[in-house]
Design a protein around this motif. Structure first.
Motif, PDB file in Angstrom:
ATOM      1  N   PHE A 148       0.826  -1.209   0.000  1.00 38.34           N
ATOM      2  CA  PHE A 148       0.000   0.000   0.000  1.00 38.34           C
ATOM      3  C   PHE A 148       0.861   1.260   0.000  1.00 38.34           C
ATOM      4  CE2 PHE A 148       0.707  -1.573   4.273  1.00 38.34           C
ATOM      5  CZ  PHE A 148       1.201  -0.467   4.933  1.00 38.34           C
ATOM      6  N   ARG A 149       2.184   1.105   0.088  1.00 37.59           N
ATOM      7  CA  ARG A 149       3.102   2.241   0.059  1.00 37.59           C
ATOM      8  C   ARG A 149       3.657   2.432  -1.352  1.00 37.59           C
ATOM      9  NH1 ARG A 149       4.266   3.441   5.397  1.00 37.59           N
ATOM     10  NH2 ARG A 149       3.988   1.724   6.890  1.00 37.59           N
ATOM     11  N   PRO A 150       4.034   3.682  -1.710  1.00 32.53           N
ATOM     12  CA  PRO A 150       4.608   3.907  -3.045  1.00 32.53           C
ATOM     13  C   PRO A 150       5.866   3.086  -3.302  1.00 32.53           C
ATOM     14  CG  PRO A 150       3.979   5.985  -2.031  1.00 32.53           C
ATOM     15  CD  PRO A 150       3.835   4.937  -0.972  1.00 32.53           C
ATOM     16  N   ASN A 151       6.656   2.828  -2.246  1.00 31.08           N
ATOM     17  CA  ASN A 151       7.903   2.073  -2.401  1.00 31.08           C
ATOM     18  C   ASN A 151       7.973   0.957  -1.360  1.00 31.08           C
ATOM     19  OD1 ASN A 151       9.313   3.703  -4.535  1.00 31.08           O
ATOM     20  ND2 ASN A 151       9.015   5.302  -2.996  1.00 31.08           N
ATOM     21  N   PRO A 152       7.364  -0.192  -1.640  1.00 28.65           N
ATOM     22  CA  PRO A 152       7.436  -1.311  -0.701  1.00 28.65           C
ATOM     23  C   PRO A 152       8.876  -1.801  -0.554  1.00 28.65           C
ATOM     24  CG  PRO A 152       5.732  -1.671  -2.371  1.00 28.65           C
ATOM     25  CD  PRO A 152       6.554  -0.507  -2.820  1.00 28.65           C
ATOM     26  N   PRO A 153       9.182  -2.535   0.501  1.00 25.59           N
ATOM     27  CA  PRO A 153      10.537  -3.071   0.667  1.00 25.59           C
ATOM     28  C   PRO A 153      10.929  -3.966  -0.505  1.00 25.59           C
ATOM     29  CG  PRO A 153       9.235  -3.372   2.664  1.00 25.59           C
ATOM     30  CD  PRO A 153       8.296  -2.909   1.615  1.00 25.59           C
ATOM     31  N   LEU A 178      -3.559  -1.109 -17.913  1.00 23.29           N
ATOM     32  CA  LEU A 178      -4.444  -0.844 -16.780  1.00 23.29           C
ATOM     33  C   LEU A 178      -3.683  -0.427 -15.527  1.00 23.29           C
ATOM     34  CD1 LEU A 178      -6.896  -3.867 -17.172  1.00 23.29           C
ATOM     35  CD2 LEU A 178      -7.204  -1.523 -17.996  1.00 23.29           C
ATOM     36  N   THR A 179      -4.405   0.284 -14.662  1.00 24.42           N
ATOM     37  CA  THR A 179      -3.869   0.770 -13.392  1.00 24.42           C
ATOM     38  C   THR A 179      -4.777   0.308 -12.255  1.00 24.42           C
ATOM     39  OG1 THR A 179      -2.919   2.729 -14.442  1.00 24.42           O
ATOM     40  CG2 THR A 179      -3.276   2.842 -12.065  1.00 24.42           C
ATOM     41  N   ALA A 180      -4.164  -0.070 -11.141  1.00 25.05           N
ATOM     42  CA  ALA A 180      -4.930  -0.528  -9.983  1.00 25.05           C
ATOM     43  C   ALA A 180      -4.688   0.387  -8.792  1.00 25.05           C
ATOM     44  CB  ALA A 180      -4.551  -1.960  -9.618  1.00 25.05           C
ATOM     45  N   ALA A 181      -5.668   0.450  -7.902  1.00 20.41           N
ATOM     46  CA  ALA A 181      -5.551   1.197  -6.652  1.00 20.41           C
ATOM     47  C   ALA A 181      -5.310   0.223  -5.514  1.00 20.41           C
ATOM     48  CB  ALA A 181      -6.825   1.997  -6.395  1.00 20.41           C
ATOM     49  N   HIS A 182      -4.448   0.636  -4.578  1.00 22.63           N
ATOM     50  CA  HIS A 182      -4.098  -0.198  -3.432  1.00 22.63           C
ATOM     51  C   HIS A 182      -4.268   0.640  -2.162  1.00 22.63           C
ATOM     52  CE1 HIS A 182      -2.033  -2.689  -6.495  1.00 22.63           C
ATOM     53  NE2 HIS A 182      -1.587  -1.522  -6.934  1.00 22.63           N
ATOM     54  N   PRO A 219      -4.845   5.952  -0.457  1.00 20.46           N
ATOM     55  CA  PRO A 219      -4.657   4.938  -1.510  1.00 20.46           C
ATOM     56  C   PRO A 219      -3.612   5.381  -2.524  1.00 20.46           C
ATOM     57  CG  PRO A 219      -6.990   5.294  -1.083  1.00 20.46           C
ATOM     58  CD  PRO A 219      -6.262   6.368  -0.334  1.00 20.46           C
ATOM     59  N   ILE A 220      -2.914   4.415  -3.115  1.00 18.66           N
ATOM     60  CA  ILE A 220      -1.950   4.693  -4.167  1.00 18.66           C
ATOM     61  C   ILE A 220      -2.389   3.982  -5.444  1.00 18.66           C
ATOM     62  CG2 ILE A 220      -0.070   4.915  -2.502  1.00 18.66           C
ATOM     63  CD1 ILE A 220       0.930   2.151  -3.579  1.00 18.66           C
ATOM     64  N   GLU A 221      -1.798   4.353  -6.554  1.00 22.17           N
ATOM     65  CA  GLU A 221      -2.102   3.736  -7.841  1.00 22.17           C
ATOM     66  C   GLU A 221      -0.820   3.244  -8.492  1.00 22.17           C
ATOM     67  OE1 GLU A 221      -4.158   6.653 -10.134  1.00 22.17           O
ATOM     68  OE2 GLU A 221      -5.859   6.789  -8.747  1.00 22.17           O
ATOM     69  N   THR A 222      -0.881   2.050  -9.081  1.00 17.42           N
ATOM     70  CA  THR A 222       0.268   1.491  -9.791  1.00 17.42           C
ATOM     71  C   THR A 222      -0.214   0.781 -11.050  1.00 17.42           C
ATOM     72  OG1 THR A 222       0.266  -0.730  -8.826  1.00 17.42           O
ATOM     73  CG2 THR A 222       1.356   1.012  -7.549  1.00 17.42           C
ATOM     74  N   GLU A 250      -4.437  -9.779  -3.015  1.00 15.63           N
ATOM     75  CA  GLU A 250      -5.745  -9.824  -2.370  1.00 15.63           C
ATOM     76  C   GLU A 250      -5.857  -8.911  -1.163  1.00 15.63           C
ATOM     77  OE1 GLU A 250      -7.858 -14.064  -3.144  1.00 15.63           O
ATOM     78  OE2 GLU A 250      -6.320 -14.022  -1.592  1.00 15.63           O
ATOM     79  N   SER A 251      -4.749  -8.677  -0.485  1.00 14.03           N
ATOM     80  CA  SER A 251      -4.809  -7.950   0.773  1.00 14.03           C
ATOM     81  C   SER A 251      -5.008  -6.449   0.585  1.00 14.03           C
ATOM     82  CB  SER A 251      -3.538  -8.204   1.585  1.00 14.03           C
ATOM     83  OG  SER A 251      -3.690  -7.744   2.902  1.00 14.03           O
ATOM     84  N   TYR A 252      -4.383  -5.862  -0.427  1.00 19.39           N
ATOM     85  CA  TYR A 252      -4.365  -4.403  -0.539  1.00 19.39           C
ATOM     86  C   TYR A 252      -4.959  -3.834  -1.832  1.00 19.39           C
ATOM     87  CZ  TYR A 252      -1.024  -4.972   3.293  1.00 19.39           C
ATOM     88  OH  TYR A 252      -0.425  -5.324   4.467  1.00 19.39           O
ATOM     89  N   THR A 253      -5.069  -4.621  -2.893  1.00 17.73           N
ATOM     90  CA  THR A 253      -5.599  -4.092  -4.155  1.00 17.73           C
ATOM     91  C   THR A 253      -7.110  -3.967  -4.064  1.00 17.73           C
ATOM     92  OG1 THR A 253      -3.794  -5.144  -5.366  1.00 17.73           O
ATOM     93  CG2 THR A 253      -5.671  -4.367  -6.642  1.00 17.73           C
ATOM     94  N   THR A 254      -7.625  -2.765  -4.347  1.00 19.56           N
ATOM     95  CA  THR A 254      -9.051  -2.510  -4.153  1.00 19.56           C
ATOM     96  C   THR A 254      -9.859  -2.517  -5.451  1.00 19.56           C
ATOM     97  OG1 THR A 254      -8.593  -0.128  -4.215  1.00 19.56           O
ATOM     98  CG2 THR A 254      -8.670  -1.185  -2.051  1.00 19.56           C
ATOM     99  N   TYR A 255      -9.354  -1.913  -6.506  1.00 21.43           N
ATOM    100  CA  TYR A 255     -10.091  -1.892  -7.771  1.00 21.43           C
ATOM    101  C   TYR A 255      -9.161  -1.519  -8.916  1.00 21.43           C
ATOM    102  CZ  TYR A 255     -10.129   3.211  -7.234  1.00 21.43           C
ATOM    103  OH  TYR A 255      -9.752   4.517  -7.074  1.00 21.43           O
ATOM    104  N   ILE A 256      -9.643  -1.730 -10.133  1.00 18.25           N
ATOM    105  CA  ILE A 256      -8.924  -1.337 -11.348  1.00 18.25           C
ATOM    106  C   ILE A 256      -9.575  -0.083 -11.902  1.00 18.25           C
ATOM    107  CG2 ILE A 256      -8.322  -2.016 -13.699  1.00 18.25           C
ATOM    108  CD1 ILE A 256      -8.280  -4.908 -12.710  1.00 18.25           C
ATOM    109  N   LYS A 257      -8.778   0.895 -12.214  1.00 20.31           N
ATOM    110  CA  LYS A 257      -9.289   2.171 -12.699  1.00 20.31           C
ATOM    111  C   LYS A 257      -9.781   2.065 -14.148  1.00 20.31           C
ATOM    112  CE  LYS A 257      -7.503   6.050 -11.884  1.00 20.31           C
ATOM    113  NZ  LYS A 257      -6.593   7.223 -11.925  1.00 20.31           N
ATOM    114  N   GLY A 258     -10.758   2.925 -14.487  1.00 23.81           N
ATOM    115  CA  GLY A 258     -11.172   3.094 -15.868  1.00 23.81           C
ATOM    116  C   GLY A 258     -12.076   2.021 -16.418  1.00 23.81           C
ATOM    117  N   VAL A 259     -12.543   1.103 -15.572  1.00 20.34           N
ATOM    118  CA  VAL A 259     -13.481   0.076 -16.007  1.00 20.34           C
ATOM    119  C   VAL A 259     -14.621   0.018 -15.004  1.00 20.34           C
ATOM    120  CG1 VAL A 259     -11.693  -1.297 -17.158  1.00 20.34           C
ATOM    121  CG2 VAL A 259     -12.252  -1.764 -14.771  1.00 20.34           C
ATOM    122  N   SER A 260     -15.698  -0.667 -15.355  1.00 23.60           N
ATOM    123  CA  SER A 260     -16.835  -0.764 -14.448  1.00 23.60           C
ATOM    124  C   SER A 260     -16.474  -1.600 -13.233  1.00 23.60           C
ATOM    125  CB  SER A 260     -18.031  -1.387 -15.174  1.00 23.60           C
ATOM    126  OG  SER A 260     -17.782  -2.760 -15.443  1.00 23.60           O
TER     127      SER A 260
END
Length: 291
Positions: free
Chosen positions: A124-129, A169-173, A200-203, A221-231
């Protein structure tokens, strides 16, 4: 056969010479190597040893070190060979001590049951370990294994046309996507503060490894919430497909713990989850992350 599978099959059965004093052998077809014969007593690793371990880690994604390689007190010093060791602790995952950059993960406590969801640490961070390590402090006599999944191999097994679409595609976490924050921060004011600090961040759904150049799936599964730009329906359907790709037995390895074992993996390409089948037995790890 994918590129990742071919590389694993073409790898030498073992890496060993008198200068290194230890061996590196494949663990599972999809992920991992086993290091035997190495004993660390402190200080810097010889460059030849460090380079061999780093290459094996990049190639196979995970290294397991037999009991006796390191201790619960010196394993973070050992990890300095791979980068900067960083502490990620919280109310339910405190630091081992004031002198170490490791935290305690006690899976006996139901408050950390979310460890049993597939995830990338700190995704969920911009730069995970870059890397995560677990040291088996107290492990069950039976049960309590950890699953690891190769996200590079999961990507390469996709239909090429579908994979090409995913690259657009881009996803939100989000840290609280499955309740991590609300579980940890019971004080309402602290919970609100943490939500404000961790938006939330986007990647991209498909990421390129900065060192190997390999492409991988970057959803979990733990942090990804949705995919942008689609229903919503398309987003949920696509994520279900991708989560199932990560869960495929063909891209996994299942690790059974022994007290004193150290496992180090590339957190950029290898996802993991615990298995909560150990009843009331103790299952305690020391965890450290490396940037």
């Amino acid at each position: 056969m994918s590129v990742a599978e071919a590389e694993l099959l073409e790898s030498p059965p073992a890496l060993s010479d008198s200068a290194l004093g230890f061996t590196i052998t494949p663990w599972q077809p999809a992920v991992g190597s086993v290091v035997k014969g190495l004993r660390y007593s402190g200080g810097k690793l010889p460059e030849a040893s460090r380079a061999a371990l780093k290459q094996a880690l990049l190639t196979h994604g995970l290294l397991s070190f037999e009991p006796g390689t390191v201790t619960g007190q010196n394993f973070t010093e050992f990890l300095e060979a791979f980068g900067e060791v960083v502490l990620y602790s919280g109310p339910q995952t405190p630091a081992v001590s004031a002198e170490t950059q490791a935290n305690i993960v006690d899976s006996t406590d139901k408050r950390v049951a979310r460890n049993y969801i597939w995830h990338i640490d700190q995704a969920f961070r911009p730069n995970p370990p870059n890397y995560t390590a677990l040291f088996g402090k107290a492990v069950p006599e039976f049960g309590g294994d950890t699953l690891f999944s190769n996200a590079v191999l999961a990507y390469e097994r996709l239909d090429p046309l579908f994979a090409a679409y995913l690259e657009t595609l881009t996803a939100a976490h989000y840290w609280d996507a499955t309740g991590h924050m609300s579980d940890r921060f019971l004080d309402k004011q602290e919970y609100a503060r943490q939500r404000a600090l961790n938006a939330p961040i986007e990647t991209s759904i498909v990421r390129v490894h900065p060192e190997t150049g390999q492409k991988q799936l970057f959803v979990n599964e733990s942090y990804t919430t949705y995919i942008k730009g689609v229903s919503r329906t398309v987003s949920q359907s696509l994520l279900t497909i991708l989560f199932e790709a990560i869960k495929s037995p063909e891209v996994q390895g299942r690790f059974s713990w022994t007290p004193g074992t150290l496992v180090l993996w590339d957190n950029r390409t290898v996802q993991h989850r615990g298995i909560g089948d150990f009843a009331k037995q103790a299952r305690v790890f020391y965890r450290a992350c490396v940037n």
